[in-house]
Structure formats: structure tokens, C-alpha cells
Write an enzyme that holds these catalytic residues in place. Structure first.
Site, PDB file in Angstrom:
ATOM      1  N   ASP A   1     -16.153  -7.561  -8.776  1.00 54.05           N
ATOM      2  CA  ASP A   1     -14.917  -7.217  -8.000  1.00 54.05           C
ATOM      3  C   ASP A   1     -13.966  -8.348  -7.805  1.00 54.05           C
ATOM      4  OD1 ASP A   1     -12.927  -5.408  -7.139  1.00 54.05           O
ATOM      5  OD2 ASP A   1     -14.144  -4.791  -5.475  1.00 54.05           O
ATOM      6  N   GLU A   2     -12.555  -8.127  -7.999  1.00 53.57           N
ATOM      7  CA  GLU A   2     -11.865  -9.180  -7.403  1.00 53.57           C
ATOM      8  C   GLU A   2     -11.824 -10.361  -8.461  1.00 53.57           C
ATOM      9  OE1 GLU A   2      -9.384  -8.786  -5.436  1.00 53.57           O
ATOM     10  OE2 GLU A   2     -10.112  -6.992  -3.737  1.00 53.57           O
ATOM     11  N   GLN A  21      -2.750  -9.862  -8.212  1.00 55.68           N
ATOM     12  CA  GLN A  21      -3.453 -10.274  -7.013  1.00 55.68           C
ATOM     13  C   GLN A  21      -4.141 -11.244  -6.889  1.00 55.68           C
ATOM     14  OE1 GLN A  21      -4.666  -6.627  -4.794  1.00 55.68           O
ATOM     15  NE2 GLN A  21      -4.479  -5.479  -6.810  1.00 55.68           N
TER      16      GLN A  21
HETATM   17  P1  ATP Z   1      -7.160  -2.864  -4.774  1.00 56.91           P
HETATM   18  O1  ATP Z   1      -6.458  -3.578  -6.195  1.00 56.91           O
HETATM   19  O2  ATP Z   1      -6.301  -3.115  -3.532  1.00 56.91           O
HETATM   20  O3  ATP Z   1      -8.604  -3.553  -4.510  1.00 56.91           O
HETATM   21  P2  ATP Z   1      -8.418  -0.832  -6.114  1.00 56.91           P
HETATM   22  O4  ATP Z   1      -8.038  -0.887  -7.472  1.00 56.91           O
HETATM   23  O5  ATP Z   1      -9.865  -1.702  -5.954  1.00 56.91           O
HETATM   24  O6  ATP Z   1      -7.344  -1.352  -5.363  1.00 56.91           O
HETATM   25  P3  ATP Z   1      -9.459   1.285  -4.554  1.00 56.91           P
HETATM   26  O7  ATP Z   1      -9.752   0.796  -3.262  1.00 56.91           O
HETATM   27  O8  ATP Z   1     -10.764   1.605  -5.440  1.00 56.91           O
HETATM   28  O9  ATP Z   1      -8.584   0.626  -5.550  1.00 56.91           O
HETATM   29  O10 ATP Z   1      -9.048   2.746  -4.364  1.00 56.91           O
HETATM   30  C1  ATP Z   1      -7.832   2.961  -3.790  1.00 56.91           C
HETATM   31  C2  ATP Z   1      -7.854   4.276  -2.810  1.00 56.91           C
HETATM   32  O11 ATP Z   1      -7.657   5.401  -3.983  1.00 56.91           O
HETATM   33  C3  ATP Z   1      -9.169   4.464  -2.210  1.00 56.91           C
HETATM   34  O12 ATP Z   1      -8.951   5.212  -1.030  1.00 56.91           O
HETATM   35  C4  ATP Z   1      -9.948   5.317  -3.130  1.00 56.91           C
HETATM   36  O13 ATP Z   1     -10.971   5.994  -2.484  1.00 56.91           O
HETATM   37  C5  ATP Z   1      -8.732   6.055  -3.618  1.00 56.91           C
HETATM   38  N1  ATP Z   1      -8.942   6.554  -5.291  1.00 56.91           N
HETATM   39  C6  ATP Z   1      -9.360   5.945  -6.132  1.00 56.91           C
HETATM   40  N2  ATP Z   1      -9.767   6.809  -7.176  1.00 56.91           N
HETATM   41  C7  ATP Z   1      -9.382   8.121  -6.743  1.00 56.91           C
HETATM   42  C8  ATP Z   1      -9.522   9.384  -7.484  1.00 56.91           C
HETATM   43  N3  ATP Z   1      -9.848   9.521  -8.862  1.00 56.91           N
HETATM   44  N4  ATP Z   1      -9.090  10.515  -6.670  1.00 56.91           N
HETATM   45  C9  ATP Z   1      -8.724  10.424  -5.356  1.00 56.91           C
HETATM   46  N5  ATP Z   1      -8.769   9.129  -4.712  1.00 56.91           N
HETATM   47  C10 ATP Z   1      -9.161   7.949  -5.508  1.00 56.91           C
HETATM   48 MG    MG Z   2     -10.534  -3.199  -4.889  1.00 54.92          MG
END
Ligand code: ATP
Ligand code: MG
Length: 752
Positions: free
Chosen positions: A234-235, A265
Site C-alpha cells: 500500500d502507499e 499523494q
Molecule cells: P487513499 O488514497 O486516501 O489511501 P484509497 O484509494 O486507499 O484512498 P480506500 O480507503 O480504500 O481508498 O476507500 C475509500 C472509502 O471508500 C472507504 O471508506 C471504502 O470503504 C470506500 N469504498 C471503496 N470502494 C468501495 C465500493 N466499491 N463501494 C462502496 N464503498 C467503497
Molecule cells: Mg489507501
């Protein structure tokens, strides 16, 4: 498939509930288990969720058993959450999984093979203080003057080499390090040798030794390459070179490497992160699938629109689109306030209101650019009784430099405070060592007298060495002098004098480590804090009460730096201090120019995209920094927010007028609920003969009751002639011709 894998694998045709909540493209990313995959996508698109689900899927489908999967996250907290989530998804415990940070995983591997790099398996992991002490010893033995070449600078050079995966033996001829005319190389060599003698490793070593191990012992490497069928990261945008090399080696066996990240980011280049790692993924892993997610599930349209518009100002980026199905809109609020105190008050009141309306405090975060900004919020929260926690660092009054400074003040205030005395007796170093302290303690015990008194008795004897004696006498004399000053000077000046004359401020000025400027800022903020109290005793009393506040583990608002907020999400996010110089941070720009500014902008993007529903940005027209008021300009990032997604806060008080940019005039048209306040503002501007949109700094008071107006020429008894910049109630901010910008009371001023 082996037995343990079968235990947690579903029967062949069983539906897989954990996949059903995903979009098609997310699901594709989860199911593309074989071969290298890069998920490159913006904030809140579900990257972390994909990674977690993918892990669950690998286990559930029997592709691997837990110990065959390696997942690397950015913080221990993220690792814990991922472990819980996976267990939840597959409905079984996941003992044996390798989930952890780079450091934790590196340590785990190193403990197993420590002898191969000259350590024992029970080696100690040094903290920053230990490291520093060690480097200081080395400087001494190398006869390098640590006043000119501070230990922290040497450590910094060494750490950056480690970030790049370079042990001393790997340093090329051109790599001399910017320290003591190229002598960092020999220091580095000795430092590593000393660590081996101590059976210790520092954080950088945890990976560096892994790299050495893998290179020297192909069998060991091969065994891990066989073991880790699946590697997930991740990240990824914030990995440094050492981490990148480590991953590449480990994933080489099965080549099932999935990295997720967002180039927008990347916010850790100052710690050696290389966003280039993400850009060259396809080259390093030919045939890699690159999956892009564009649907954001976290934030409202307005938050997304504001964040996307902001980051579009960066030139070096891959560029992505983000959209959401969410229909709810809630503009990003931008609020101008008079000063830091009113900013903290505004945030405190907002939090109380939200809480009353049913928002959990856990859903609220205040994200600051610099640690010193936290103090004002902490004090406000303590006053209001809002439970809060500081994540990723100590609370303001618990910080090392603040404790040191307060220890000085405690001894001034109360000479018998032996604990405080002992803390600073040799900080900065003045040659009062262990032996001297032991002698002082012995005497204090024998006579049952306070430590300082014993010290005073000892300087008149030959119990301690002449040099230490002289140093101790100087210190005790200084304390006498400072104590005498309390009769004639105010406590703020006193504190400044103490910090200067003791050499404490200078110690941090000479310190070249990346934390030093932040510590100096904190010290300045301490002086600012002192001004809010009648006297020293009152302040010290306050500090001990604040320190005692138990924030516990219940529902609490989160206070943290933007850097620490990566990957997290909150319903309501407050983003205070959006002022040029503070954010974007002037040091970042001075050091890295355009690239520094772009990293600051990415940080702003990270901050905004943490918000699910509400984001409130604020800027203060004035900051009291140290003993002075400085007027501040709203951050250029505020101008860069697309105004369709932004509302200017409907707070009484200041409104920020046009930005001196082409959008300046339009800002005014756009403000919702434009009412009498705005009319009055226009009148005020006309009355003062000042243009409404007078450039970036023009803030105009709406609810002024003063008989003075912005733009007016005035005369002040002490400061002379000047022009009113802003008015709040009966307070005026005036740019004086000769003495700079000051905040003064209305009644001391006459029209010129
Ligand atoms: P960041 O770049 O900030 O790390 P990320 O891409 O890792 O963000 P996540 O933290 O995985 O994003 O997801 C953001 C939010 O959206 C979370 O609350 C997650 O549960 C929700 N989410 C992700 N995919 C879905 C989906 N298919 N349906 C509903 N909610 C979702
Ligand atoms: Mg994330």
C-alpha cells in the site's frame, strides 16, 4: 493446495460475498492475482480496500496459506486494521500472515538471520536519541568539532544513504556526503562497526541489512522468494530506494506483486521517498498490468472538485480524473479569521455544534501543517472539555524542547525543583557530566537538602573537577540572575532571556537535523503561550494541569499533522493555517523550489481528500509568532480552489476579498447568502477610498464597530504614522510606516 490453505478455502462453487460490494474494475484488480499489478489511482478510489480484499481472496481461494503472503503497509496501525479486515472478510483467523510496515517486516527477517550480518538475533533497535549519542561519541573520537559539524547533520547524511540502500562499502567515489569535508564516509563506516559491537541496528539498518543478507546469501533470498507467493504493497508512492530494492528482490520469485499508490499523494520525499518508483514499475516488471480506478467512494462532489482543481496546478504528475456518484453536495468552506486564537475558537465551536447534532468526535480531525499549530487547539479543547488525541507525536507540552524549556522556567520559579534542574543541568552540553551529578546527589541525600542547594554547596569545594565546577557555578549564577530579573521584567521577556542566555535556543539553531526548525517554531509558540498568562507561576500551573488531562481512549477528536493523515478518512476535516509561508511552508519552497511547492500542494490534496462530507479551510489574518504580530496572506492554495466548489464561511468577522488573481472579482459574486455584511463591506471600501480587491492581503472587516476604517491614515502615540489594514471590533491592524504591522486598540489612534 496444502492442508492449511484448504482449511480456509471455500468449497468450489460457493458465492464469494466479499467480492460483491466492489465495482467491476475493483473486482478485476482483486482477481488479477497472478503477475505484477500496479493500481494507480486517486484518493478514496478504494485502493486500500482492493488490496485488503485481494489478500482475503488469495487466502479464500486457496491460492496461498497465510505465511505465503507478504503485505506491507505504511503504519503499524494500518497493518492492524488490514489484519482485522481480512479476518472479517474470510471469517477466519489469519495467524501467520506477514502484514506489517517495511521496518517491522525487515526486523522480523533480520532476527532470523542476524548472525549472517554480524549481529545476534536479540539485537537492540536503537531510537533516535541512542543514534545521536553514538554519533556524538564518534565525532569526538574523530576530532570533528560538533559545533561546526553537528551530530544530527552527520546522522542525516547517514540516514539518507541508508534510504538509498547504500552501505559504507557501496559508496562510490563521488559520494562524500555534505559533511565535514567528506568525512561522513569514515564516520559512516565506524558508525556501522560500532552498531555491530553494540549488537544493535537502527531503523535504516532493518532494511539495509536485509539487502546485504539477500545479496550475500542467495539461498536465504531464494527461500523467501519461494515463500512469498504474493506480495502486496500500500502507499507505494512513498517508498524509498532501499524499500524498492527490497521489494523487487522478494517479489522476484513468483512475480505476483501488487502495488497500489497515487503519485499525487507522494509527500515523503524529504525522507528519501522516490515517486519515480511508481513511474518505473512497468519497466521493472515487464508485462505488468496497470489498473486505474477513477470512481471515488469517499467524498462529496465538492470536496473532490476542490481537491482535483487544486492538484491540477502541479506540473509533474501523471494526471487522473476522479468522479463520484454521490449526489450530496456540501461546499468546501473557507473562513478567514482574525488570528490563531480566533481560529481555534471557531474550530472548537464548530466541533461542539457538530457533536450536539450527533457527529461522533472520532469522525472529526484537525490537520495541521506544522506541529506548533497544535498548541492553540489543544488549549481550546481543554478549556471546552472536548476530548482529543494527538496522533503521530506527543502533545505540545510533552515535546522534548518544550519540556526542556519549561524545566528552565520551573527552576527559575522554584529553586528546589530538583527534577527540572537535573533535566537541563547539561542541556545544552556544558561539561557537567555523570560524575558531577552523582556528587551533587550524594550531598543532597546526605544533608536531606534540595539538589540545587547541594550543587551550590559543591561549587565551593574540590569535590568536583575544576571545569565542571566552573560550568556549574556559571549555571547557578545564571539562575540567580534570572530569578532577580523576575522583579524587573515581565515573564515573557524573562523566558526569552533564559532561553537565549542558557544557550538552549542556540543549541537548536546549530542543529542541522530536519526536526530542528520545527523545534524552534515550537519554542516560539511557547513564548506566544506565555503571553496569555499574568505571570510565570500562572503559566506553569496551567501547564501542569493541561499535562494531567487524560484524553483516554473514548470518543475523541483527532489532532494530527497532514503527513500523519495519509490513508485515513473522517466525516469532518478542519484544515487550519492556510497562509503563505505556513502552508505552503516557506522552508519547503526555499529548500526545493518548485518541486518543494508541488510537494506542499500534494500535501494539501491529501488533507482535503481525507474528508468524507465536510472540509473547512481557515486562514488567519494575523499570527502571533514569538513576540510579534505578523500579518499573513491567505495561502495561494486557496486561490487555486475552483470557486464552484467553495463557499466563503458565513462567520461574523472577516471575509477574504478578492485574490488579486483573475478570479478575484468573481469570488465576491459567488458567495452564497451575500447579505448586508457584504454591502457594508463595499461601503467600507468605498468610504476608505480603497479598492475592494486590493490584492492578496486585503481583508476587510464587515461587522466593525470602530470609528476607523481600512485604508485610513492614522497616527499612534508610540508607533507613529501608518495605514489601517483591517479592523475587528475596536482592534485595528495597522501597517506603520516606521515600525511594521501591529495590532492596536482603537482608542490609542487618531486620524492623521
Ligand atoms: P487513499 O488514497 O486516501 O489511501 P484509497 O484509494 O486507499 O484512498 P480506500 O480507503 O480504500 O481508498 O476507500 C475509500 C472509502 O471508500 C472507504 O471508506 C471504502 O470503504 C470506500 N469504498 C471503496 N470502494 C468501495 C465500493 N466499491 N463501494 C462502496 N464503498 C467503497
Ligand atoms: Mg489507501
Amino acid at each position: 493446495m496444502d492442508d492449511r490453505a484448504r482449511d480456509i478455502a471455500p468449497a468450489a462453487q460457493e458465492p464469494v460475498p466479499y467480492l460483491s460490494g466492489l465495482t467491476d474494475i475493483q473486482r478485476a484488480a482483486v482477481e488479477a492475482t497472478e503477475g505484477p499489478v500496479l493500481v494507480l489511482a486517486g484518493a478514496g478510489t478504494g485502493k486500500t480496500r482492493v488490496l485488503t480484499t485481494r489478500l482475503a481472496h488469495i487466502l479464500r481461494s486457496g491460492r496461498a496459506w497465510p505465511s505465503q503472503v507478504l503485505a506491507v503497509t505504511f503504519t503499524n496501525k494500518a497493518a492492524r486494521e488490514m489484519r482485522e479486515r481480512v479476518a472479517q472478510l474470510i471469517g477466519a483467523s489469519v495467524e501467520g500472515l506477514w502484514i506489517g510496515t517495511f521496518h517491522a517486516t525487515g526486523a522480523r527477517i533480520l532476527r532470523r538471520h542476524a548472525e549472517l550480518v554480524g549481529l545476534k538475533s536479540n539485537f537492540t533497535i536503537l531510537d533516535a536519541d541512542d543514534q545521536l549519542r553514538l554519533v556524538k561519541q564518534l565525532l569526538e573520537s574523530h576530532n570533528i568539532d560538533d559545533k561546526r559539524w553537528p551530530a544530527r547533520a552527520a546522522l542525516e547524511v547517514i540516514q539518507r544513504w541508508k534510504d538509498r540502500g547504500l552501505g559504507p562499502e557501496k559508496l562510490g567515489a563521488g559520494e562524500t556526503g555534505d559533511f565535514a569535508a567528506g568525512r561522513a564516509v569514515e564516520l559512516y563506516r565506524d558508525y556501522q562497526a560500532r552498531l555491530v559491537t553494540l549488537n544493535a541496528a537502527d531503523f535504516g539498518d532493518l532494511l539495509l541489512h536485509n539487502l546485504t543478507l539477500f545479496q550475500r546469501e542467495p539461498d536465504v533470498l531464494a527461500s523467501y522468494q519461494r515463500q512469498f507467493r504474493y506480495v502486496l504493497v500500500d502507499e507505494y508512492q512513498d517508498t524509498n530506494v532501499a524499500q524498492y530494492l527490497w521489494l523487487r528482490l522478494l517479489a522476484q520469485g513468483h512475480r505476483n506483486l501488487c502495488c497500489v499508490g497515487d503519485d499525487d499523494q507522494s509527500i515523503y520525499s524529504w525522507r528519501g521517498a522516490e515517486v519515480g518508483n511508481i513511474l518505473r514499475f512497468e519497466k521493472d516488471f515487464p508485462g505488468a498490468q496497470v489498473i486505474r480506478l477513477e470512481q471515488n467512494f469517499r467524498s462529496t462532489r465538492d470536496i473532490l472538485g476542490a481537491a482535483s482543481g487544486l492538484i491540477a496546478n502541479n506540473e509533474s504528475r501523471l494526471g487522473k480524473t476522479l468522479w463520484t456518484e454521490r449526489a450530496d453536495t456540501d461546499k468546501v468552506i473557507v473562513r478567514g479569521v482574525w488570528d490563531g486564537e480566533s481560529e481555534a475558537r471557531m474550530v472548537g465551536e464548530e466541533i461542539e455544534r457538530l457533536h450536539r447534532e450527533g457527529t461522533r468526535l472520532d469522525d472529526v480531525a484537525i490537520l495541521v501543517r506544522a506541529g506548533f499549530q497544535m498548541r492553540e487547539f489543544e488549549e481550546r479543547f481543554v478549556t471546552l472539555g472536548i476530548p482529543y488525541r494527538v496522533v503521530g507525536g506527543p502533545r505540545f507540552y510533552e515535546r522534548q524542547e518544550i519540556r526542556d524549556a519549561i524545566a528552565y522556567l520551573r527552576v527559575v520559579n522554584q529553586p528546589d525543583d530538583g527534577l527540572a534542574f537535573e533535566r537541563i543541568v547539561n542541556v545544552p552540553r556544558r561539561g557537567i557530566g555523570e560524575a558531577t551529578m552523582q556528587a551533587i546527589h550524594r550531598l543532597a541525600r546526605a544533608r536531606s537538602r534540595p539538589l540545587v542547594e547541594a550543587a551550590r554547596a559543591l561549587v565551593d569545594t574540590d569535590e568536583i573537577k575544576p571545569q565542571a565546577r566552573a560550568a556549574l557555578r556559571r549555571l547557578l549564577d545564571a539562575f540567580d540572575r534570572w530569578r532577580a530579573l523576575t522583579e524587573t521584567t515581565d515573564h515573557v521577556t524573562l523566558a526569552e532571556t533564559v532561553l537565549d542566555e542558557s544557550g538552549y535556543t542556540a543549541m537548536w539553531h546549530n542543529d542541522k537535523s530536519p526536526e530542528a526548525p520545527g523545534r524552534l517554531e515550537n519554542l516560539k509558540e511557547l513564548i506566544t503561550a506565555l503571553q496569555e498568562f499574568e505571570n510565570l507561576a500562572g503559566f506553569l500551573e496551567h501547564v501542569s494541569l493541561v499535562m494531567d488531562q487524560d484524553t483516554g481512549s473514548g470518543d475523541a477528536a483527532t489532532l494530527m499533522t497532514l503527513h500523519a493523515a495519509k490513508g485515513l478518512e473522517f466525516v469532518q476535516v478542519f484544515l487550519p493555517g492556510w497562509e503563505d509561508g505556513l502552508f505552503p511552508n516557506q522552508r519547503a519552497i526555499d529548500q526545493d523550489g518548485a518541486a518543494g511547492l508541488e510537494e506542499e500542494r500534494r500535501l494539501a490534496y491529501v488533507g482535503l481528500t481525507r474528508a468524507k462530507r465536510h472540509a473547512t479551510i481557515s486562514f488567519a489574518a494575523n499570527r502571533r509568532i514569538y513576540n510579534q504580530w505578523q500579518s499573513a496572506l491567505p495561502s495561494r492554495f486557496i486561490e487555486e480552489l475552483p470557486r464552484a466548489h467553495v463557499a466563503i464561511g458565513a462567520a461574523p468577522g472577516l471575509y477574504r476579498m478578492g485574490a488579486g488573481s483573475k478570479e478575484g472579482a468573481a469570488w465576491d459574486d459567488d458567495v452564497p447568502g451575500r447579505g448586508p455584511g457584504f454591502r457594508r463591506m463595499h461601503q467600507a471600501a468605498r468610504g476608505a477610498g480603497a479598492p475592494l480587491l486590493e490584492g492578496r492581503a486585503s481583508v476587510v472587516q464587515v461587522d466593525a464597530t470602530s470609528r476607523h476604517q481600512a485604508g485610513e491614515r492614522v497616527f499612534h502615540q508610540k508607533f507613529g504614522y501608518g495605514r489601517v489594514i483591517a479592523v475587528e471590533g475596536n482592534k485595528l491592524e495597522i501597517a506603520f510606516d516606521a515600525s511594521g504591522t501591529k495590532k492596536v486598540v482603537d482608542s490609542f489612534v487618531e486620524r492623521a
